[in-house]
Design an enzyme around this catalytic site. Structure first.
Site, PDB file in Angstrom:
ATOM      1  N   ASP A  96      90.541 -28.399  -0.542  1.00 53.11           N
ATOM      2  CA  ASP A  96      91.956 -28.334  -0.169  1.00 53.11           C
ATOM      3  C   ASP A  96      92.326 -27.168   0.740  1.00 53.11           C
ATOM      4  O   ASP A  96      93.465 -26.721   0.752  1.00 53.11           O
ATOM      5  CB  ASP A  96      92.796 -28.242  -1.457  1.00 53.11           C
ATOM      6  N   GLU A 118      85.540 -33.465  -4.066  1.00 57.42           N
ATOM      7  CA  GLU A 118      86.541 -32.829  -4.949  1.00 57.42           C
ATOM      8  C   GLU A 118      87.936 -33.394  -4.639  1.00 57.42           C
ATOM      9  O   GLU A 118      88.908 -32.663  -4.419  1.00 57.42           O
ATOM     10  CB  GLU A 118      86.546 -31.301  -4.846  1.00 57.42           C
ATOM     11  N   GLU A 132      97.555 -25.500  -0.615  1.00 56.12           N
ATOM     12  CA  GLU A 132      96.452 -26.392  -1.007  1.00 56.12           C
ATOM     13  C   GLU A 132      96.923 -27.736  -1.547  1.00 56.12           C
ATOM     14  O   GLU A 132      96.268 -28.766  -1.331  1.00 56.12           O
ATOM     15  CB  GLU A 132      95.561 -25.693  -2.049  1.00 56.12           C
ATOM     16  N   HIS A 208      93.576 -13.864  -5.633  1.00 57.83           N
ATOM     17  CA  HIS A 208      93.742 -13.886  -4.174  1.00 57.83           C
ATOM     18  C   HIS A 208      94.791 -14.874  -3.680  1.00 57.83           C
ATOM     19  O   HIS A 208      95.129 -14.892  -2.504  1.00 57.83           O
ATOM     20  CB  HIS A 208      92.415 -14.245  -3.508  1.00 57.83           C
ATOM     21  N   ARG A 210      97.635 -17.190  -2.245  1.00 58.52           N
ATOM     22  CA  ARG A 210      98.783 -16.931  -1.369  1.00 58.52           C
ATOM     23  C   ARG A 210     100.094 -16.828  -2.152  1.00 58.52           C
ATOM     24  O   ARG A 210     100.904 -15.950  -1.901  1.00 58.52           O
ATOM     25  CB  ARG A 210      98.860 -18.111  -0.394  1.00 58.52           C
ATOM     26  N   HIS A 241      88.882  -9.651  -3.061  1.00 53.30           N
ATOM     27  CA  HIS A 241      88.873 -10.560  -1.904  1.00 53.30           C
ATOM     28  C   HIS A 241      89.063  -9.756  -0.622  1.00 53.30           C
ATOM     29  O   HIS A 241      89.715  -8.712  -0.633  1.00 53.30           O
ATOM     30  CB  HIS A 241      90.036 -11.545  -2.101  1.00 53.30           C
TER      31      HIS A 241
END
Ligand code: UD1
Ligand code: UDP
Length: 369
Positions: A96, A118, A132, A208, A210, A241
């Site tokens: 995604d 997936e 995503e 991490h 967003r 990250h």
């Protein structure tokens, strides 16, 4: 020969596509090539090296603090050129990310069949995770073949009127990757982890996403700080990250604290070994929700919703939200409620058996070979 182009660009896609790239390379009758957008650079290269994958095409698009628009447009242009150049008969994308969506769109523009690995994960909230959730819904609309990791993911696709005969429940390839790599030898003292006291209860932290940038991330780290200050037998290992927005907050809140080990992103091999040795996992990652239960590690999920409800149903993970109080409560719950810990550690991993890449390859050969 059936020409199959596998496309990926970030660390988690690389880990999850690596077993499939290997299975396709070993499959007679298949000419397999790999195109990476390199939406991630160092973190992608770490994975390529662990799995000894040399991409046939590398678009090298990552820029510091890139925007969604930057990545989408550079990946779409670059991948369209790759497809025009090699003319694959099947394109495979994973998951995604922005690379996923751009890859599926490039395949569609070239009228090339596309398989989505997936497929079918959903939260029903278009902004969580962002972007995503929309990336995967759009990818489902563009794809011709849907490799769903679980029956629940298959159900999500059926509800969106994807044809049943185009969906294949395969398990998640991340378990293939994990079982392969976690068996290899590894000396953890080489990776900035020399000081970790494994006699203590080690929390493996990653964060991490967003939607957690800014305040939520700050609040999450405050909860971790509170726990570290109060309980001296707890340590935290936090591979931070590469995103500068994450790094600033991580170092602001947790930097320099005793027993907080902030290290560079770990190669997948040492990461799997830290996962094996840690006490529990605190994360907003998607992949870790799937991997940790395969090694019997309870997961506290740093999100309001998850697209992996199988983990909640199986009892391998709990949702903690992103507030200081709720994260701290979840952490203290697992640290001090032995029965809860044991129950979660013993719950059965619902995400796969390590054979997913082989199943996907078989489906491809049956339908195209
Ligand atoms: C991306 C994916 C996300 C996935 C995550 C895995 C999108 C929109 N997001 O998010 O779905 O969960 O990867 O980690 O596709 N950077 C480096 N070196 C690296 C990687 C990143 O310096 O190897 C820095 C760069 O400044 C880059 C920034 O991180 O601009 C953001 O990278 P990006 O891929 O845009 O977003 P992620 O937050 O990593
Ligand atoms: N991972 C890794 N090194 C690290 C942190 C994570 O190899 O330092 C692996 C982890 O095992 C998992 C994947 O990276 O397979 C998760 O990636 P990430 O959290 O970046 O993305 P997400 O899963 O949230 O999409």
């Amino acid at each position: 020969m059936l020409k199959v182009l596998s496309i990926f660009g970030t660390r988690p896609e690389a880990i999850k596509m690596a077993p499939l790239v290997k299975a396709l390379a070993a499959q007679s009758g298949v000419a397999s090539k790999v195109a990476v957008t390199a939406q991630h650079r160092e973190m992608l290269d770490q994975v390529l090296s662990v799995f000894a994958i040399k991409p046939d095409y590398d678009l090298d698009i990552m820029r510091p603090e890139q925007t969604l628009e930057d990545v989408t447009s550079a990946a779409l242009r670059g991948l369209s050129s790759v497809i025009a150049d090699w003319q694959p008969q099947l394109v495979l994308v994973h998951g995604d990310t922005t690379t996923t969506l751009a890859g599926a769109l490039a395949a569609f523009y070239a009228k090339t069949p596309c398989g989505h690995v997936e497929a079918g994960l959903r939260t029903a909230d278009k902004y969580a995770p962002y972007p995503e959730e929309i990336n995967r819904r759009l990818t489902a609309a563009l794809a011709d073949w849907h490799f769903a990791p679980t029956p629940a993911a298959e159900q999500n696709l059926l509800k969106e009127n994807v044809a049943r005969e185009k969906i294949f429940v395969t398990g998640n390839t991340v378990i293939d990757a994990l079982l392969d790599v976690s068996q290899r030898e590894c000396d953890l003292s080489q990776y900035g982890l020399r000081q970790v006291d494994w006699q203590k209860r080690v929390i493996l932290l990653t964060c991490h996403r967003r939607e957690n940038w800014g305040r939520p991330m700050h609040d999450i780290f405050q909860a971790v700080k509170g726990v570290l200050e109060r309980y001296k037998d707890v340590e935290v290992v936090f591979p931070v990250h590469k995103n500068p927005l994450v790094r600033v907050i991580a170092h602001q809140v947790l930097g320099g604290l005793p027993r907080a080990r902030l290290v560079e992103p770990l190669d997948y091999l040492p990461f799997c070994h830290v996962l094996r040795r840690c006490h529990l996992v605190l994360t907003d990652s998607g992949g870790l929700q799937e991997e940790a239960p395969a090694l019997g590690k309870p997961v506290i999920v740093l999100r309001e919703v998850t697209e992996r409800p199988e983990a909640l149903e199986a009892g391998t993970a709990v949702l903690a939200g992103v507030g200081t109080a709720s994260v701290r409560a979840a952490l203290e719950g697992l640290l001090f409620d032995k029965a809860l810990y044991e129950k979660m550690a013993r719950a059965v991993n619902p995400f796969g058996d390590g054979q997913a890449a082989q199943r996907i390859t078989e489906v491809i050969m049956k339908n195209f070979g």
